[in-house]
Design a protein around this motif. Structure first.
Motif, mmCIF file in Angstrom:
data_model
loop_
_atom_site.group_PDB
_atom_site.id
_atom_site.type_symbol
_atom_site.label_atom_id
_atom_site.label_comp_id
_atom_site.label_asym_id
_atom_site.label_seq_id
_atom_site.Cartn_x
_atom_site.Cartn_y
_atom_site.Cartn_z
ATOM 1 N N TRP A 172 111.688 90.056 -71.486
ATOM 2 C CA TRP A 172 110.968 90.907 -72.432
ATOM 3 C C TRP A 172 111.523 90.833 -73.851
ATOM 4 O O TRP A 172 110.824 91.203 -74.806
ATOM 5 N N ILE A 173 112.746 90.375 -74.010
ATOM 6 C CA ILE A 173 113.363 90.357 -75.342
ATOM 7 C C ILE A 173 112.549 89.534 -76.348
ATOM 8 O O ILE A 173 112.288 90.006 -77.462
ATOM 9 N N PRO A 174 112.110 88.305 -76.014
ATOM 10 C CA PRO A 174 111.289 87.553 -76.984
ATOM 11 C C PRO A 174 109.990 88.280 -77.343
ATOM 12 O O PRO A 174 109.547 88.222 -78.494
ATOM 13 N N VAL A 175 109.388 88.966 -76.372
ATOM 14 C CA VAL A 175 108.142 89.692 -76.627
ATOM 15 C C VAL A 175 108.398 90.860 -77.573
ATOM 16 O O VAL A 175 107.645 91.085 -78.530
ATOM 17 N N LEU A 176 109.472 91.614 -77.326
ATOM 18 C CA LEU A 176 109.804 92.745 -78.182
ATOM 19 C C LEU A 176 110.102 92.291 -79.605
ATOM 20 O O LEU A 176 109.692 92.935 -80.583
ATOM 21 N N GLU A 177 110.812 91.173 -79.718
ATOM 22 C CA GLU A 177 111.124 90.648 -81.052
ATOM 23 C C GLU A 177 109.868 90.163 -81.761
ATOM 24 O O GLU A 177 109.709 90.367 -82.972
ATOM 25 N N LEU A 202 110.457 95.341 -60.320
ATOM 26 C CA LEU A 202 110.015 94.486 -61.424
ATOM 27 C C LEU A 202 108.682 94.971 -61.977
ATOM 28 O O LEU A 202 108.498 95.083 -63.197
ATOM 29 N N ARG A 203 107.755 95.280 -61.082
ATOM 30 C CA ARG A 203 106.433 95.741 -61.497
ATOM 31 C C ARG A 203 106.528 97.072 -62.244
ATOM 32 O O ARG A 203 105.834 97.310 -63.237
ATOM 33 N N ILE A 204 107.396 97.956 -61.781
ATOM 34 C CA ILE A 204 107.566 99.265 -62.416
ATOM 35 C C ILE A 204 108.058 99.110 -63.851
ATOM 36 O O ILE A 204 107.475 99.664 -64.787
ATOM 37 N N LEU A 205 109.149 98.368 -64.035
ATOM 38 C CA LEU A 205 109.693 98.189 -65.378
ATOM 39 C C LEU A 205 108.720 97.438 -66.279
ATOM 40 O O LEU A 205 108.555 97.783 -67.458
ATOM 41 N N ASN A 206 108.072 96.413 -65.735
ATOM 42 C CA ASN A 206 107.090 95.663 -66.534
ATOM 43 C C ASN A 206 105.976 96.571 -67.043
ATOM 44 O O ASN A 206 105.568 96.495 -68.204
ATOM 45 N N ASN A 207 105.466 97.432 -66.163
ATOM 46 C CA ASN A 207 104.386 98.333 -66.568
ATOM 47 C C ASN A 207 104.831 99.326 -67.638
ATOM 48 O O ASN A 207 104.092 99.616 -68.583
ATOM 49 N N SER A 272 99.615 104.868 -62.860
ATOM 50 C CA SER A 272 99.330 105.311 -61.495
ATOM 51 C C SER A 272 100.009 104.386 -60.484
ATOM 52 O O SER A 272 100.575 104.841 -59.480
ATOM 53 N N ILE A 273 99.952 103.088 -60.748
ATOM 54 C CA ILE A 273 100.625 102.112 -59.884
ATOM 55 C C ILE A 273 102.128 102.340 -59.910
ATOM 56 O O ILE A 273 102.804 102.294 -58.870
ATOM 57 N N VAL A 274 102.682 102.619 -61.097
ATOM 58 C CA VAL A 274 104.117 102.885 -61.224
ATOM 59 C C VAL A 274 104.519 104.061 -60.348
ATOM 60 O O VAL A 274 105.486 103.989 -59.589
#
Length: 305
Positions: A172-177, A202-207, A272-274
Motif C-alpha cells: 500500500w505504500i506506493p499507492v499512498l504516496e 488481508l481483506r479486512i486491512l485492504n478494505n 459490511s464485509i469487514v
C-alpha cells in the motif's frame, strides 16, 4: 344389589364417563391442532395452538408451536436475505454498468482511431481505471455472496500479526504516496500471536485502507498495533471529512453509503464485509468519527494463549 357391588358399579361407571370425557376432549383438541396446522400450511405463520399446562395434549401443542416459531424465524430471515440480495443486484447492476459502458466507449474510440497521440493514451488510461473499478465491484460482490453461503469457511491458525501487517502494508505504500497521503505506521517489534485467517485479515486491512483512499478525502493516515487486556488492538485512522452521527449507526450495513462528503464510488459492501470477517474470527470492530476531523476504526482480536 349389595352396597359394595353398587359402589363398584358406580365407580366403574364414573371412570368410564371420565375416560369418555377425556377422549372427547383429546379428540376435540386434536381437531383444533389439525385446523391450526392447516392454517399454518396455507401461510399463517403467526398461528399458535393454545393449551393449558395440565392438558394431555399440552406437550404436543408446545412442540408444534416451537417448530412453527423456528420455521417462521428461518423463513423471515430467508425473506430478508432474498430482499437484500435483490437490492444488492439492483444497486450493483447500475454501478457495474456505468464503468463498463465507459470502459467500452473509451476502448472503442482508441481502437477505431478516433483519438491519437496523447489523447489516445489518456483514453486508454481512463479505460484502465474503469476496468479496476469494475474489478472492485465484482470482487465485493463475490466476497459478499461467498460470506453468506453455507460453504464459506475460514482457515484460522495462530499467526504473528505484526509481521503479517507489515507485509500487507508494503503493497500500500506506493499507492499512498501516489495519492499524496502521509502515513504513520506504529508496529512494535514485539510479536503479537493471534488466531486469524491470513487471507481474511488481508481483506479486512485492504478494505479499511481503501476506504481511507476512496472515501475519506484525507491527506494523512495512521495505522497502529498494540496489546491490552489480552487483546490485539488495530487502529486505522484518518484526518478526512469524517461522518455524521446518523451515518455511524448504519456504516456497517450492506449497501449503505454516506451522503455527505463521501465519494459516490463504491459498492456499499466493503465495511459490511469487514465486520462479517472480523466477527467470524471472534473479533470486534468499532468506529468513531467527527465531521471535518476524521474517522478511526478499531479492531480487537483475542491474543493466542
Amino acid at each position: 344389589m349389595e352396597p359394595l357391588t353398587l359402589i363398584s358399579v358406580i365407580t366403574a361407571s364414573a371412570s368410564v364417563l371420565i375416560c369418555v370425557l377425556i377422549i372427547r376432549r383429546v379428540k376435540s383438541r386434536l381437531k383444533e391442532m389439525l385446523d391450526a396446522l392447516e392454517d399454518i400450511r396455507t401461510g399463517n405463520g403467526n398461528r399458535r395452538i393454545l393449551s393449558a399446562a395440565d392438558e394431555l395434549t399440552a406437550p404436543i401443542a408446545y412442540e408444534i408451536n416451537e417448530i412453527v416459531s423456528s420455521y417462521e424465524k428461518k423463513l423471515s430471515a430467508f425473506r430478508r436475505t432474498d430482499e437484500a440480495n435483490r437490492q444488492l443486484m439492483t444497486s450493483l447492476s447500475h454501478d457495474v454498468r456505468t464503468p463498463l459502458t465507459t470502459l467500452i466507449g473509451y476502448l472503442d474510440a482508441a481502437h477505431r482511431g478516433l483519438v491519437t497521440g496523447g489523447e489516445k493514451d489518456a483514453y486508454i488510461g481512463t479505460a484502465c481505471r474503469k476496468a479496476h473499478e469494475l474489478k472492485e465491484y465484482i470482487d465485493a460482490l463475490f466476497d459478499w455472496f461467498r460470506l453468506n453461503s453455507d460453504e464459506f469457511t475460514l482457515t484460522v491458525d495462530t499467526v504473528e500479526a505484526a509481521e503479517l501487517t507489515r507485509s500487507i502494508l508494503i503493497d500500500w505504500i506506493p499507492v499512498l504516496e501516489e495519492k499524496r497521503i502521509d502515513y504513520n505506521v506504529s508496529i512494535p517489534e514485539q510479536p503479537f500471536r493471534v488466531r486469524l485467517d491470513p487471507d481474511a485479515y488481508l481483506r479486512i486491512l485492504n478494505n479499511l485502507i481503501q476506504n481511507v483512499i476512496i472515501h475519506s478525502h484525507a491527506d494523512r493516515m495512521e495505522l497502529s498495533l498494540s496489546a491490552r487486556n489480552g487483546k490485539l488492538n488495530i487502529l486505522v485512522a484518518d484526518n478526512g471529512v469524517g461522518m455524521e452521527r446518523d451515518d455511524l449507526k448504519h456504516i456497517f450495513e450492506r449497501l449503505y453509503k454516506c451522503d455527505k462528503g463521501r465519494s459516490e464510488r463504491g459498492s456499499g459492501l466493503g465495511l459490511s464485509i469487514v465486520r462479517q470477517l472480523v466477527e467470524k474470527m471472534d473479533g470486534t470492530i468499532s468506529v468513531e468519527s467527527t465531521p471535518g476531523e476524521g474517522t478511526t476504526f478499531t479492531l480487537r482480536f483475542p491474543l493466542a494463549v
